[in-house]
Design a protein around this motif. Structure first.
Motif, mmCIF file in Angstrom:
data_model
loop_
_atom_site.group_PDB
_atom_site.id
_atom_site.type_symbol
_atom_site.label_atom_id
_atom_site.label_comp_id
_atom_site.label_asym_id
_atom_site.label_seq_id
_atom_site.Cartn_x
_atom_site.Cartn_y
_atom_site.Cartn_z
ATOM 1 N N UNK A 105 2.308 1.274 -12.986
ATOM 2 C CA UNK A 105 2.137 2.406 -12.091
ATOM 3 C C UNK A 105 1.846 1.954 -10.677
ATOM 4 N N UNK A 106 2.413 2.669 -9.709
ATOM 5 C CA UNK A 106 2.173 2.366 -8.302
ATOM 6 C C UNK A 106 2.494 3.607 -7.485
ATOM 7 N N UNK A 107 1.636 3.939 -6.549
ATOM 8 C CA UNK A 107 1.814 5.188 -5.809
ATOM 9 C C UNK A 107 2.643 5.028 -4.550
ATOM 10 N N UNK A 108 2.431 3.957 -3.790
ATOM 11 C CA UNK A 108 3.025 3.923 -2.440
ATOM 12 C C UNK A 108 3.778 2.637 -2.105
ATOM 13 N N UNK A 109 3.780 1.641 -2.964
ATOM 14 C CA UNK A 109 4.526 0.424 -2.653
ATOM 15 C C UNK A 109 3.825 -0.476 -1.651
ATOM 16 N N UNK A 110 4.616 -1.288 -0.962
ATOM 17 C CA UNK A 110 4.071 -2.368 -0.134
ATOM 18 C C UNK A 110 3.661 -1.946 1.253
ATOM 19 N N UNK A 111 2.529 -1.314 1.373
ATOM 20 C CA UNK A 111 2.070 -0.813 2.666
ATOM 21 C C UNK A 111 1.750 -1.931 3.657
ATOM 22 N N UNK A 112 1.164 -3.021 3.193
ATOM 23 C CA UNK A 112 0.807 -4.095 4.121
ATOM 24 C C UNK A 112 2.043 -4.661 4.807
ATOM 25 N N UNK A 113 3.050 -5.006 4.022
ATOM 26 C CA UNK A 113 4.270 -5.578 4.582
ATOM 27 C C UNK A 113 5.015 -4.541 5.412
#
Length: 409
Positions: A105-113
């Motif tokens: 499960x993951x809500x928003x993916x790679x926010x930092x990158x």
């Protein structure tokens, strides 16, 4: 191979990467102590106005090389670490790669990158954008990278139901085992959203606590003085197998995941149904799926975000489901903050440990019960309970409601 589509599903491995520590034992010790790990976020990207619960002390030396780590967003790194830790803890099951599955499960993916590369684009143009950016930020990256490392060739799915994602991943993993589409499943959630842009957005939504002068007191589930949630990050994963298969190979299961249900409020993108009807439906469905009655539930690990409306709606749902039963309720987010897509899986691990120890940890910062909630929130110190089934709730933006039931084996 067993023939019953309702075969019991066992948890045989646990893996956790959390702001309270990077093992299930660390997680339990922090929850039992009842001390929040929230702090004021500092550094060049933060002006000293954001709270968060950060992962600290993560050792990835045995999991991911330094070179590979530089090519991953933190949410992927957290997810891989928790998944592989759970796999090791379970005794590395899964001899047929085509029969092994991953559901993350993951809500928003790679926010930092994504945030970093957006700055590069704005400052220097398209040529400065990392060509690996799409692969680093895609929400399915953690599931894909875990499959690559294990060589597993069965389904590798990603679930995105915002804050219910990690719990739904476990539920979908149960379904894969019950329907015999897989023999071993790693299921869980991962998230890393502590970036200035993400925090600014949630802050402008008025969803987050403003207690920057006392971060450790900011997340306070079901407390009368709550004013919003505190963002966290991390990952939690479990290994799931059919119980008979696990015992046949000599595994020692932690618990049985006996019930799963999900509903939709169909009401509002950010506000729950005030009467908690959707959440109550998920709880009732999970209890029924486990073949139990509400009176069989010994304790509840609540979603408990520390936001005024969500806590009130969840309390209404609990009253609707349990009536006069009043099982002890704990809210892990008082210690951990809200791990978004990872929350459901991490809190499932907390519920399993609580069940096995017959001990419900206190809800950090719950000091003044709100009049009218009428639920039994454990606070101050932990509480002993009989050995029995536990319910854990996860509710997300968009009106997603998910509940899981675990029971002793």
């Amino acid at each position: 191979m067993h023939t019953s589509s309702r075969a019991a599903v066992a948890i045989t491995g646990l893996g956790a990467v959390t702001p309270a520590g990077c093992t299930p034992g660390d997680l339990w010790n922090a929850l039992r102590a009842g001390w929040s790990v929230a702090s004021l976020l500092t550094g060049p990207d933060f002006p000293g106005t954001h709270l968060g619960c950060r992962v600290r002390g993560l050792d990835t030396g045995n999991t991911v090389s330094a070179k590979d780590a530089r090519r991953m967003d933190p949410f992927v790194l957290y997810g891989i670490t928790a998944a592989l830790a759970a796999h090791r803890d379970a005794g590395a099951p899964g001899t047929d790669p085509g029969r092994n599955a991953i559901v993350m499960g993951n809500a928003v993916g790679g926010r930092h990158v994504s945030d970093r590369e957006s700055v590069h684009f704005a400052e220097s143009g398209p040529k400065r954008v990392n060509p690996l950016m799409p692969l680093m930020t895609m929400p399915n990256a953690a599931a894909a990278q875990t499959a690559i490392r294990l060589g597993w060739q069965g389904p590798a799915h990603t679930v995105a139901t915002t804050c219910a994602s990690g719990a739904d991943a476990v539920g979908y993993g149960m379904d894969l085992l019950r329907s015999h589409r897989a023999d071993v499943v790693i299921a869980g959630g991962c998230e890393a959203t502590l970036t200035p842009v993400t925090l600014a957005g949630f802050g402008n939504l008025n969803a987050m606590s403003g207690r920057t002068d006392e971060p450790e007191r900011a997340s306070r589930p079901f407390d009368a003085d709550r004013d919003g949630f505190v963002m966290g990050e991390g990952a939690g994963c479990v290994v799931l197998e059919r119980l008979d298969d696990a015992r046949a190979r000599g595994a020692r299961p932690y618990a049985e995941v006996a019930g799963y249900a999900a509903t939709s409020d169909a009401h509002h993108l950010s506000m729950p149904l005030p009467d908690g009807a959707g959440a109550a439906g998920a709880m009732q469905g999970a209890v029924a799926d486990a073949g139990l009655a509400p009176s069989d539930i010994v304790h509840v690990n609540a979603h408990g975000t520390s936001t005024p409306h969500n806590d009130r709606a969840e309390a209404a749902a609990l009253r609707k489901v349990f009536g006069e039963h009043h099982p002890p309720v704990t809210g892990s987010k008082g210690v951990l903050g809200h791990l978004i897509g990872a929350a459901g899986a991490v809190e499932l691990i907390a519920a399993v440990q609580s069940m096995r120890r017959c001990e419900v940890p206190p809800t950090a910062n719950h000091e003044r019960p709100e009049s009218g909630l009428e639920i039994d929130v454990v606070h101050g110190t932990s509480r002993s309970v009989p050995l029995g089934a536990a319910l854990t709730n996860s509710f997300g933006f968009g009106g997603h409601n998910t509940s899981l039931v675990v029971k002793p084996v």
